[in-house]
Scaffold this motif. Structure first.
Motif, PDB file in Angstrom:
ATOM      1  N   GLU A 192       0.863  -1.167  -0.027  1.00  0.00           N
ATOM      2  CA  GLU A 192      -0.231  -0.213  -0.006  1.00  0.00           C
ATOM      3  C   GLU A 192       0.874   1.050  -0.008  1.00  0.00           C
ATOM      4  O   GLU A 192       0.427   2.318  -0.269  1.00  0.00           O
ATOM      5  CB  GLU A 192      -0.869   0.116   1.270  1.00  0.00           C
ATOM      6  CG  GLU A 192      -0.339  -0.083   2.600  1.00  0.00           C
ATOM      7  CD  GLU A 192      -0.061  -1.444   3.201  1.00  0.00           C
ATOM      8  OE1 GLU A 192      -0.037  -1.661   4.389  1.00  0.00           O
ATOM      9  OE2 GLU A 192      -0.189  -2.221   2.460  1.00  0.00           O
ATOM     10  N   HIS A 193       2.240   1.215   0.289  1.00  0.00           N
ATOM     11  CA  HIS A 193       3.113   2.436   0.346  1.00  0.00           C
ATOM     12  C   HIS A 193       3.864   2.513  -1.040  1.00  0.00           C
ATOM     13  O   HIS A 193       4.604   3.244  -1.118  1.00  0.00           O
ATOM     14  CB  HIS A 193       4.063   2.151   1.381  1.00  0.00           C
ATOM     15  CG  HIS A 193       3.431   2.269   2.621  1.00  0.00           C
ATOM     16  ND1 HIS A 193       4.165   1.575   3.651  1.00  0.00           N
ATOM     17  CD2 HIS A 193       2.142   2.581   3.240  1.00  0.00           C
ATOM     18  CE1 HIS A 193       3.323   1.742   4.732  1.00  0.00           C
ATOM     19  NE2 HIS A 193       2.142   2.525   4.443  1.00  0.00           N
ATOM     20  N   MET A 194       3.416   1.760  -2.159  1.00  0.00           N
ATOM     21  CA  MET A 194       4.174   1.656  -3.243  1.00  0.00           C
ATOM     22  C   MET A 194       3.232   2.426  -4.200  1.00  0.00           C
ATOM     23  O   MET A 194       2.043   2.424  -4.264  1.00  0.00           O
ATOM     24  CB  MET A 194       4.223   0.262  -3.975  1.00  0.00           C
ATOM     25  CG  MET A 194       5.200  -0.827  -3.148  1.00  0.00           C
ATOM     26  SD  MET A 194       5.172  -2.302  -4.051  1.00  0.00           S
ATOM     27  CE  MET A 194       6.350  -3.307  -3.023  1.00  0.00           C
ATOM     28  N   THR A 195       4.038   3.642  -4.839  1.00  0.00           N
ATOM     29  CA  THR A 195       3.234   4.384  -5.616  1.00  0.00           C
ATOM     30  C   THR A 195       3.070   4.015  -7.188  1.00  0.00           C
ATOM     31  O   THR A 195       2.052   4.482  -7.774  1.00  0.00           O
ATOM     32  CB  THR A 195       4.080   5.958  -5.755  1.00  0.00           C
ATOM     33  OG1 THR A 195       5.384   5.497  -6.093  1.00  0.00           O
ATOM     34  CG2 THR A 195       4.118   6.334  -4.307  1.00  0.00           C
ATOM     35  N   GLU A 196       3.879   3.284  -7.580  1.00  0.00           N
ATOM     36  CA  GLU A 196       3.802   2.738  -8.941  1.00  0.00           C
ATOM     37  C   GLU A 196       4.379   0.960  -8.955  1.00  0.00           C
ATOM     38  O   GLU A 196       5.109   0.798  -8.281  1.00  0.00           O
ATOM     39  CB  GLU A 196       4.677   3.580  -9.895  1.00  0.00           C
ATOM     40  CG  GLU A 196       5.808   3.698  -9.647  1.00  0.00           C
ATOM     41  CD  GLU A 196       6.417   4.845 -10.720  1.00  0.00           C
ATOM     42  OE1 GLU A 196       7.662   4.648 -10.867  1.00  0.00           O
ATOM     43  OE2 GLU A 196       5.763   5.454 -11.106  1.00  0.00           O
ATOM     44  N   VAL A 197       4.145   0.491 -10.049  1.00  0.00           N
ATOM     45  CA  VAL A 197       4.400  -0.822 -10.367  1.00  0.00           C
ATOM     46  C   VAL A 197       5.967  -0.875 -10.773  1.00  0.00           C
ATOM     47  O   VAL A 197       6.239  -0.101 -11.671  1.00  0.00           O
ATOM     48  CB  VAL A 197       3.595  -1.662 -11.308  1.00  0.00           C
ATOM     49  CG1 VAL A 197       4.283  -2.976 -11.550  1.00  0.00           C
ATOM     50  CG2 VAL A 197       2.186  -1.791 -10.658  1.00  0.00           C
ATOM     51  N   THR A 198       6.901  -1.511 -10.066  1.00  0.00           N
ATOM     52  CA  THR A 198       8.353  -1.654 -10.563  1.00  0.00           C
ATOM     53  C   THR A 198       8.370  -2.670 -11.651  1.00  0.00           C
ATOM     54  O   THR A 198       8.235  -3.877 -11.235  1.00  0.00           O
ATOM     55  CB  THR A 198       9.037  -1.997  -9.227  1.00  0.00           C
ATOM     56  OG1 THR A 198       9.022  -0.751  -8.548  1.00  0.00           O
ATOM     57  CG2 THR A 198      10.569  -1.780  -9.916  1.00  0.00           C
ATOM     58  N   SER A 199       8.729  -2.356 -12.780  1.00  0.00           N
ATOM     59  CA  SER A 199       8.923  -3.353 -13.847  1.00  0.00           C
ATOM     60  C   SER A 199      10.024  -3.354 -14.368  1.00  0.00           C
ATOM     61  O   SER A 199      10.566  -4.080 -15.222  1.00  0.00           O
ATOM     62  CB  SER A 199       7.978  -3.205 -14.806  1.00  0.00           C
ATOM     63  OG  SER A 199       7.952  -2.207 -15.531  1.00  0.00           O
ATOM     64  N   GLU A 200      11.204  -2.547 -13.908  1.00  0.00           N
ATOM     65  CA  GLU A 200      12.535  -2.343 -14.581  1.00  0.00           C
ATOM     66  C   GLU A 200      13.533  -2.692 -13.183  1.00  0.00           C
ATOM     67  O   GLU A 200      13.143  -2.437 -12.364  1.00  0.00           O
ATOM     68  CB  GLU A 200      12.768  -0.947 -14.970  1.00  0.00           C
ATOM     69  CG  GLU A 200      11.742  -0.462 -16.247  1.00  0.00           C
ATOM     70  CD  GLU A 200      11.946  -1.735 -17.522  1.00  0.00           C
ATOM     71  OE1 GLU A 200      13.203  -2.198 -17.603  1.00  0.00           O
ATOM     72  OE2 GLU A 200      10.845  -2.040 -18.182  1.00  0.00           O
ATOM     73  N   MET A 201      14.758  -2.885 -13.769  1.00  0.00           N
ATOM     74  CA  MET A 201      15.817  -2.997 -12.853  1.00  0.00           C
ATOM     75  C   MET A 201      16.265  -1.737 -12.320  1.00  0.00           C
ATOM     76  O   MET A 201      16.831  -0.975 -13.067  1.00  0.00           O
ATOM     77  CB  MET A 201      17.106  -3.767 -13.502  1.00  0.00           C
ATOM     78  CG  MET A 201      16.976  -5.367 -13.656  1.00  0.00           C
ATOM     79  SD  MET A 201      17.356  -6.242 -12.136  1.00  0.00           S
ATOM     80  CE  MET A 201      17.116  -7.991 -12.960  1.00  0.00           C
ATOM     81  N   VAL A 202      16.159  -1.406 -11.081  1.00  0.00           N
ATOM     82  CA  VAL A 202      16.363  -0.036 -10.639  1.00  0.00           C
ATOM     83  C   VAL A 202      17.263  -0.590  -9.273  1.00  0.00           C
ATOM     84  O   VAL A 202      17.369  -1.494  -8.713  1.00  0.00           O
ATOM     85  CB  VAL A 202      15.267   0.707 -10.097  1.00  0.00           C
ATOM     86  CG1 VAL A 202      14.523   0.986 -11.504  1.00  0.00           C
ATOM     87  CG2 VAL A 202      14.224   0.047  -9.140  1.00  0.00           C
ATOM     88  N   GLY A 203      17.812   0.477  -8.724  1.00  0.00           N
ATOM     89  CA  GLY A 203      18.796   0.465  -7.490  1.00  0.00           C
ATOM     90  C   GLY A 203      17.954   1.353  -6.251  1.00  0.00           C
ATOM     91  O   GLY A 203      16.681   1.740  -6.676  1.00  0.00           O
ATOM     92  N   GLY A 204      18.438   1.195  -5.179  1.00  0.00           N
ATOM     93  CA  GLY A 204      17.980   1.969  -4.124  1.00  0.00           C
ATOM     94  C   GLY A 204      17.587   0.891  -3.036  1.00  0.00           C
ATOM     95  O   GLY A 204      17.909  -0.110  -2.888  1.00  0.00           O
ATOM     96  N   GLY A 205      16.431   1.471  -2.460  1.00  0.00           N
ATOM     97  CA  GLY A 205      16.037   0.549  -1.267  1.00  0.00           C
ATOM     98  C   GLY A 205      16.653   0.782   0.184  1.00  0.00           C
ATOM     99  O   GLY A 205      17.691   1.603   0.060  1.00  0.00           O
ATOM    100  N   VAL A 206      16.400  -0.197   0.903  1.00  0.00           N
ATOM    101  CA  VAL A 206      16.926   0.154   2.403  1.00  0.00           C
ATOM    102  C   VAL A 206      18.387  -0.430   2.140  1.00  0.00           C
ATOM    103  O   VAL A 206      19.027   0.111   3.273  1.00  0.00           O
ATOM    104  CB  VAL A 206      16.283  -0.888   3.447  1.00  0.00           C
ATOM    105  CG1 VAL A 206      14.843  -0.714   3.600  1.00  0.00           C
ATOM    106  CG2 VAL A 206      16.118  -2.540   2.607  1.00  0.00           C
ATOM    107  N   HIS A 207      18.826  -1.306   1.362  1.00  0.00           N
ATOM    108  CA  HIS A 207      20.343  -1.658   1.138  1.00  0.00           C
ATOM    109  C   HIS A 207      20.942  -0.590   0.029  1.00  0.00           C
ATOM    110  O   HIS A 207      22.353  -0.971  -0.287  1.00  0.00           O
ATOM    111  CB  HIS A 207      20.454  -2.953   0.908  1.00  0.00           C
ATOM    112  CG  HIS A 207      19.909  -3.767   1.824  1.00  0.00           C
ATOM    113  ND1 HIS A 207      20.197  -3.975   3.266  1.00  0.00           N
ATOM    114  CD2 HIS A 207      18.733  -4.747   1.867  1.00  0.00           C
ATOM    115  CE1 HIS A 207      19.425  -4.815   3.622  1.00  0.00           C
ATOM    116  NE2 HIS A 207      18.493  -5.363   2.770  1.00  0.00           N
ATOM    117  N   ASP A 208      20.184   0.147  -0.416  1.00  0.00           N
ATOM    118  CA  ASP A 208      20.773   1.047  -1.543  1.00  0.00           C
ATOM    119  C   ASP A 208      21.661   0.300  -2.690  1.00  0.00           C
ATOM    120  O   ASP A 208      22.743   0.423  -3.015  1.00  0.00           O
ATOM    121  CB  ASP A 208      21.840   2.159  -0.898  1.00  0.00           C
ATOM    122  CG  ASP A 208      22.240   3.277  -1.873  1.00  0.00           C
ATOM    123  OD1 ASP A 208      21.359   3.482  -2.715  1.00  0.00           O
ATOM    124  OD2 ASP A 208      23.242   3.625  -1.631  1.00  0.00           O
TER     125      ASP A 208
END
Length: 280
Positions: free
Chosen positions: A29-45
């Motif tokens: 519910e906290h996701m603003t959009e569907v992720t469908s590509e390889m991206v970086g970031g997140g809690v582990h950066d």
């Protein structure tokens, strides 16, 4: 097991791990959009295409199989120790993601006593199922060894009855590439709970099958699975294994493969595992 599907199973683990890593611990519910590509970031950066503990522990297992010409609990234990202490077999020179049960198991195991899985009812973590691909790949022509060694490798860090039941089912079904009726009861476990099932082996197993059953391509199954959030890297890894086994390496989107960290090394390792017992 056809080579394309066996390799797809192994490479799918890393693709799913990397795709889900930036979404780990995020509630849907906290996701603003569907992720469908390889991206970086997140809690582990994480970097784009970087995989986490799921992939690192799978590499530890794969390396031990290749260097010992078969299943070697002592070899796997040695590699786990090297990873935990120095980041060897991972993507960095230190460990940046590891579950509590895996961490405890690795800390307690030795090469002489490699089976250190905790056995309480609460120790049903997904760390045992996320790393199975190299065991199944090495034993792609031997169902008994595939199941037996999958359970044995899981018991090194996870030792309760849930682990044994679900690892047996997943290994058997992965070997055949389809749902098996004798494990239907395990698929009645509900993810309809406040934490969605979190990091349990039951959640990972059921979500992987749900993702593949509802979506008819590797890409769509993976995108659905990781965007459920929670332990997204591990759910991605397990779903990637299953979808890779069903659809094959050739079905993995090239744009994801192009960004996968250490792709060429992993693919070479996968082929070494596939031909491990050739001529014996």
């Amino acid at each position: 097991m056809h080579q394309d599907k066996a390799i797809g199973m192994f490479m799918g683990l890393f693709i799913g791990d990397a795709l889900g890593a930036p979404l780990e611990f995020i509630r849907p519910e906290h996701m603003t959009e569907v992720t469908s590509e390889m991206v970086g970031g997140g809690v582990h950066d994480t970097a784009i295409g970087e995989w986490t503990d799921d992939g690192a522990m799978a590499v530890c297992i794969a390396d031990a199989y290749i260097n010992h010409r078969g299943f070697s609990p002592a070899g796997i234990a040695h590699n786990y120790k090297q990873w935990a202490e120095h980041g060897t077999f991972g993507t960095r020179d230190y460990v940046f993601d590891i579950g509590n049960t895996c961490a405890a198991g690795i800390a307690n195991m030795t090469t002489a006593r490699p089976y250190a899985g905790r056995s309480s009812v609460n120790d049903s973590g997904n760390g045992s199922i996320m790393r199975l691909a190299p065991v199944l790949l090495a034993n792609h022509n031997n169902v008994g060894a595939a199941i037996g060694e999958s359970v044995a490798s899981a018991l090194m860090t996870h030792g309760n009855s849930d682990t044994i039941k679900y690892i047996t089912a997943f290994a058997h079904e992965m070997y055949h590439g389809e749902m098996l009726k004798q494990y239907a009861e395990l698929r009645q476990w509900s993810t309809d709970r406040p934490d969605g099932g979190g990091g349990s082996i039951m959640y990972a197993y059921n979500t992987a099958w749900t993702s593949v059953f509802r979506h008819k391509t590797f890409e769509h199954a993976l995108v659905y699975a990781v965007n459920l959030g929670y332990d997204a890297d591990t759910v991605g890894a397990v779903t990637g294994m299953l979808a890779g086994r069903i659809y094959g390496y050739s079905a993995i989107p090239q744009r994801w493969l192009d960004k996968l960290v250490k792709h060429d090394e992993l693919l070479s390792m996968a082929n070494d595992l596939y031909y491990l017992y050739e001529g014996e």
